[in-house]
Design a protein around this motif. Structure first.
Motif, PDB file in Angstrom:
ATOM      1  N   ARG A  81      -8.371   8.169  10.373  1.00  0.00           N
ATOM      2  CA  ARG A  81      -8.206   8.050   8.920  1.00  0.00           C
ATOM      3  C   ARG A  81      -6.772   7.660   8.560  1.00  0.00           C
ATOM      4  O   ARG A  81      -6.536   6.830   7.679  1.00  0.00           O
ATOM      5  N   ALA A  82      -5.808   8.286   9.248  1.00  0.00           N
ATOM      6  CA  ALA A  82      -4.400   7.991   8.958  1.00  0.00           C
ATOM      7  C   ALA A  82      -4.070   6.533   9.254  1.00  0.00           C
ATOM      8  O   ALA A  82      -3.396   5.854   8.469  1.00  0.00           O
ATOM      9  N   LEU A  83      -4.570   6.021  10.382  1.00  0.00           N
ATOM     10  CA  LEU A  83      -4.274   4.635  10.747  1.00  0.00           C
ATOM     11  C   LEU A  83      -5.020   3.648   9.857  1.00  0.00           C
ATOM     12  O   LEU A  83      -4.485   2.593   9.503  1.00  0.00           O
ATOM     13  N   LYS A  84      -6.236   4.006   9.464  1.00  0.00           N
ATOM     14  CA  LYS A  84      -6.987   3.160   8.538  1.00  0.00           C
ATOM     15  C   LYS A  84      -6.257   3.047   7.203  1.00  0.00           C
ATOM     16  O   LYS A  84      -6.204   1.988   6.577  1.00  0.00           O
ATOM     17  N   ASN A  87       0.838  -1.194   0.000  1.00  0.00           N
ATOM     18  CA  ASN A  87       0.000   0.000   0.000  1.00  0.00           C
ATOM     19  C   ASN A  87       0.876   1.247   0.000  1.00  0.00           C
ATOM     20  O   ASN A  87       1.906   1.303   0.661  1.00  0.00           O
ATOM     21  N   HIS A  88       0.461   2.249  -0.728  1.00  0.00           N
ATOM     22  CA  HIS A  88       1.183   3.524  -0.763  1.00  0.00           C
ATOM     23  C   HIS A  88       0.355   4.567   0.003  1.00  0.00           C
ATOM     24  O   HIS A  88      -0.823   4.740  -0.246  1.00  0.00           O
ATOM     25  N   HIS A  89       1.002   5.228   0.927  1.00  0.00           N
ATOM     26  CA  HIS A  89       0.286   6.177   1.778  1.00  0.00           C
ATOM     27  C   HIS A  89       0.876   7.570   1.602  1.00  0.00           C
ATOM     28  O   HIS A  89       2.002   7.733   1.155  1.00  0.00           O
ATOM     29  N   SER A  90       0.088   8.544   2.008  1.00  0.00           N
ATOM     30  CA  SER A  90       0.598   9.906   1.974  1.00  0.00           C
ATOM     31  C   SER A  90       1.634  10.090   3.070  1.00  0.00           C
ATOM     32  O   SER A  90       1.614   9.397   4.084  1.00  0.00           O
ATOM     33  N   ASN A  91       2.546  11.016   2.855  1.00  0.00           N
ATOM     34  CA  ASN A  91       3.563  11.292   3.869  1.00  0.00           C
ATOM     35  C   ASN A  91       2.940  11.710   5.190  1.00  0.00           C
ATOM     36  O   ASN A  91       3.421  11.345   6.257  1.00  0.00           O
ATOM     37  N   ALA A  92       1.844  12.469   5.118  1.00  0.00           N
ATOM     38  CA  ALA A  92       1.183  12.942   6.337  1.00  0.00           C
ATOM     39  C   ALA A  92       0.630  11.770   7.136  1.00  0.00           C
ATOM     40  O   ALA A  92       0.792  11.695   8.360  1.00  0.00           O
ATOM     41  N   SER A  93      -0.025  10.835   6.457  1.00  0.00           N
ATOM     42  CA  SER A  93      -0.567   9.662   7.152  1.00  0.00           C
ATOM     43  C   SER A  93       0.538   8.817   7.750  1.00  0.00           C
ATOM     44  O   SER A  93       0.416   8.300   8.862  1.00  0.00           O
ATOM     45  N   ASP A  94       1.618   8.640   7.008  1.00  0.00           N
ATOM     46  CA  ASP A  94       2.763   7.877   7.518  1.00  0.00           C
ATOM     47  C   ASP A  94       3.326   8.515   8.780  1.00  0.00           C
ATOM     48  O   ASP A  94       3.634   7.823   9.757  1.00  0.00           O
ATOM     49  N   ARG A  95       3.458   9.835   8.749  1.00  0.00           N
ATOM     50  CA  ARG A  95       4.042  10.531   9.905  1.00  0.00           C
ATOM     51  C   ARG A  95       3.143  10.393  11.126  1.00  0.00           C
ATOM     52  O   ARG A  95       3.618  10.089  12.220  1.00  0.00           O
ATOM     53  N   ILE A  96       1.853  10.620  10.947  1.00  0.00           N
ATOM     54  CA  ILE A  96       0.926  10.529  12.070  1.00  0.00           C
ATOM     55  C   ILE A  96       0.913   9.110  12.633  1.00  0.00           C
ATOM     56  O   ILE A  96       0.947   8.899  13.849  1.00  0.00           O
ATOM     57  N   SER A  97       0.887   8.111  11.740  1.00  0.00           N
ATOM     58  CA  SER A  97       0.875   6.717  12.184  1.00  0.00           C
ATOM     59  C   SER A  97       2.144   6.376  12.943  1.00  0.00           C
ATOM     60  O   SER A  97       2.116   5.697  13.973  1.00  0.00           O
ATOM     61  N   SER A  98       3.282   6.862  12.441  1.00  0.00           N
ATOM     62  CA  SER A  98       4.561   6.601  13.095  1.00  0.00           C
ATOM     63  C   SER A  98       4.616   7.234  14.479  1.00  0.00           C
ATOM     64  O   SER A  98       5.037   6.596  15.452  1.00  0.00           O
ATOM     65  N   PHE A  99       4.152   8.480  14.600  1.00  0.00           N
ATOM     66  CA  PHE A  99       4.138   9.153  15.899  1.00  0.00           C
ATOM     67  C   PHE A  99       3.190   8.455  16.863  1.00  0.00           C
ATOM     68  O   PHE A  99       3.482   8.317  18.058  1.00  0.00           O
ATOM     69  N   PHE A 100       2.042   8.019  16.340  1.00  0.00           N
ATOM     70  CA  PHE A 100       1.078   7.306  17.187  1.00  0.00           C
ATOM     71  C   PHE A 100       1.693   6.013  17.729  1.00  0.00           C
ATOM     72  O   PHE A 100       1.608   5.721  18.926  1.00  0.00           O
ATOM     73  N   MET A 101       2.307   5.205  16.844  1.00  0.00           N
ATOM     74  CA  MET A 101       2.882   3.930  17.267  1.00  0.00           C
ATOM     75  C   MET A 101       4.007   4.144  18.274  1.00  0.00           C
ATOM     76  O   MET A 101       4.145   3.383  19.243  1.00  0.00           O
ATOM     77  N   GLU A 102       4.794   5.194  18.060  1.00  0.00           N
ATOM     78  CA  GLU A 102       5.870   5.498  19.014  1.00  0.00           C
ATOM     79  C   GLU A 102       5.298   5.860  20.375  1.00  0.00           C
ATOM     80  O   GLU A 102       5.789   5.408  21.417  1.00  0.00           O
ATOM     81  N   LEU A 103       4.248   6.667  20.376  1.00  0.00           N
ATOM     82  CA  LEU A 103       3.606   7.073  21.625  1.00  0.00           C
ATOM     83  C   LEU A 103       2.982   5.872  22.329  1.00  0.00           C
ATOM     84  O   LEU A 103       3.063   5.739  23.560  1.00  0.00           O
ATOM     85  N   LEU A 104       2.363   4.987  21.564  1.00  0.00           N
ATOM     86  CA  LEU A 104       1.755   3.791  22.137  1.00  0.00           C
ATOM     87  C   LEU A 104       2.816   2.883  22.752  1.00  0.00           C
ATOM     88  O   LEU A 104       2.701   2.445  23.902  1.00  0.00           O
ATOM     89  N   GLU A 105       3.873   2.596  21.984  1.00  0.00           N
ATOM     90  CA  GLU A 105       4.894   1.659  22.446  1.00  0.00           C
ATOM     91  C   GLU A 105       5.724   2.216  23.596  1.00  0.00           C
ATOM     92  O   GLU A 105       6.322   1.456  24.363  1.00  0.00           O
ATOM     93  N   ARG A 106       5.746   3.532  23.724  1.00  0.00           N
ATOM     94  CA  ARG A 106       6.503   4.148  24.805  1.00  0.00           C
ATOM     95  C   ARG A 106       5.949   3.756  26.179  1.00  0.00           C
ATOM     96  O   ARG A 106       6.641   3.845  27.197  1.00  0.00           O
TER      97      ARG A 106
END
Length: 302
Positions: A233-236, A182-201
């Protein structure tokens, strides 16, 4: 839950030496053959977290205990291990062969977030049962690592990073196509990455008095300074799951780990995972597993 095994302890306990560059501040990488750790009376590998990343190619019959799962291996397996998730190998064959490399997060500091790759995420696919041809392909990558690390090339550690990425991408291509193409927008990738980092922290839960702070989609959205619908939306788009589902999956995974591998009572585990009432935790657990926490704990055999 036992304290995570440090990379210093790995070298001290298993190899009886400490590499000169272990605490250099620029990160650490090394590669080994499993045969180097064979002995007449090998120590069992403890089920525990490690504070470093590890990629292992193991050949032989074994069981992989990873997080809340037990995976039977008949011939060979590739496993990606991260500091958040406990794991070990249980030997069935007398002697296992293969390779592994290990590295610290700092080693990839200038190359982005290594934990953003699905193979290193708690909800990703870290264990790959391999056919002979696939195992041979990964063996060749390890052989290149040995050649590189033993060379005098001034930029060999940069070249070794490329070989790690080669291994990651080769493994990810073994997954179903819809999970990796799947190809995602840079904005969605960034938000998803920040979310996962916050969750795993918030994980791992290592002390009975430790408690996660963020449990709802709205709490994460507030921390990330985005609207909750935008986060959803970003995570979906990137992982095909809702925010609530991802949070629930990660809490459930940690709950299973704590039930299996600590002697904490259910109330203590519930409190650590942010449940105000033990009954709420029990209902959550039963809804997702069809078992109560007590029955799940009694049924577990390692």
């Amino acid at each position: 839950m036992k304290k995570a095994l440090s990379i210093e302890e790995f070298y001290a306990n298993d190899l009886k030496f400490t590499p000169d560059n272990l605490n250099s501040g620029i990160g650490h990488f090394n590669v080994f053959q499993l045969d180097e750790f064979a002995s007449a009376k090998p120590k069992p590998m403890p089920y525990n977290r490690r504070d470093y990343y590890k990629i292992s190619l193991v050949k032989g019959r074994a069981r992989v205990h990873y997080a809340d799962k037990v995976i039977e291996v008949d011939k060979q397996v590739l496993i990606f291990s991260n500091p958040q998730i406990p794991y070990n190998f249980e030997k069935i064959d007398e002697q296992l062969t293969g390779y592994f490399c290990l590295f610290t997060e700092a080693y990839f500091h200038q190359y982005g977030n290594i934990y953003s790759y699905p193979v290193f995420q708690s909800g990703g696919t870290p264990v790959f049962i391999l056919e002979d041809e696939q195992a041979d392909a990964f063996s060749e990558i390890y052989k290149k690592m040995f050649t590189e690390i033993n060379s005098d090339y001034a930029f060999k550690y940069d070249a070794l990073k490329n070989l790690v990425f080669d291994m990651i991408h080769t493994a990810m291509k073994l997954q179903p196509a819809n999970l990796v193409t799947n190809h995602h927008s840079n904005a969605s990738d960034r938000i998803s990455s920040f979310f996962m980092e916050l969750l795993e922290r918030q994980f791992p839960i290592e002390h009975v008095n430790q408690k996660i702070k963020l449990r709802s989609a709205s709490e994460f959205a507030e921390k990330l300074n985005v609207h909750v619908n935008h986060l959803n939306r970003a995570l979906k788009e990137t992982v095909q799951k809702t925010t609530t589902d991802i949070i629930s999956d990660r809490i459930l995974q940690e709950a299973k780990i704590l039930l299996r591998h600590t002697n904490w009572n259910v109330a203590e585990i519930a409190e650590s995972l942010g449940f105000e009432e033990t009954a709420h935790f029990s209902n959550f657990f039963k809804k997702n597993t069809k078992n109560s926490p007590v029955k799940f704990r009694k049924a577990v055999v390692i």
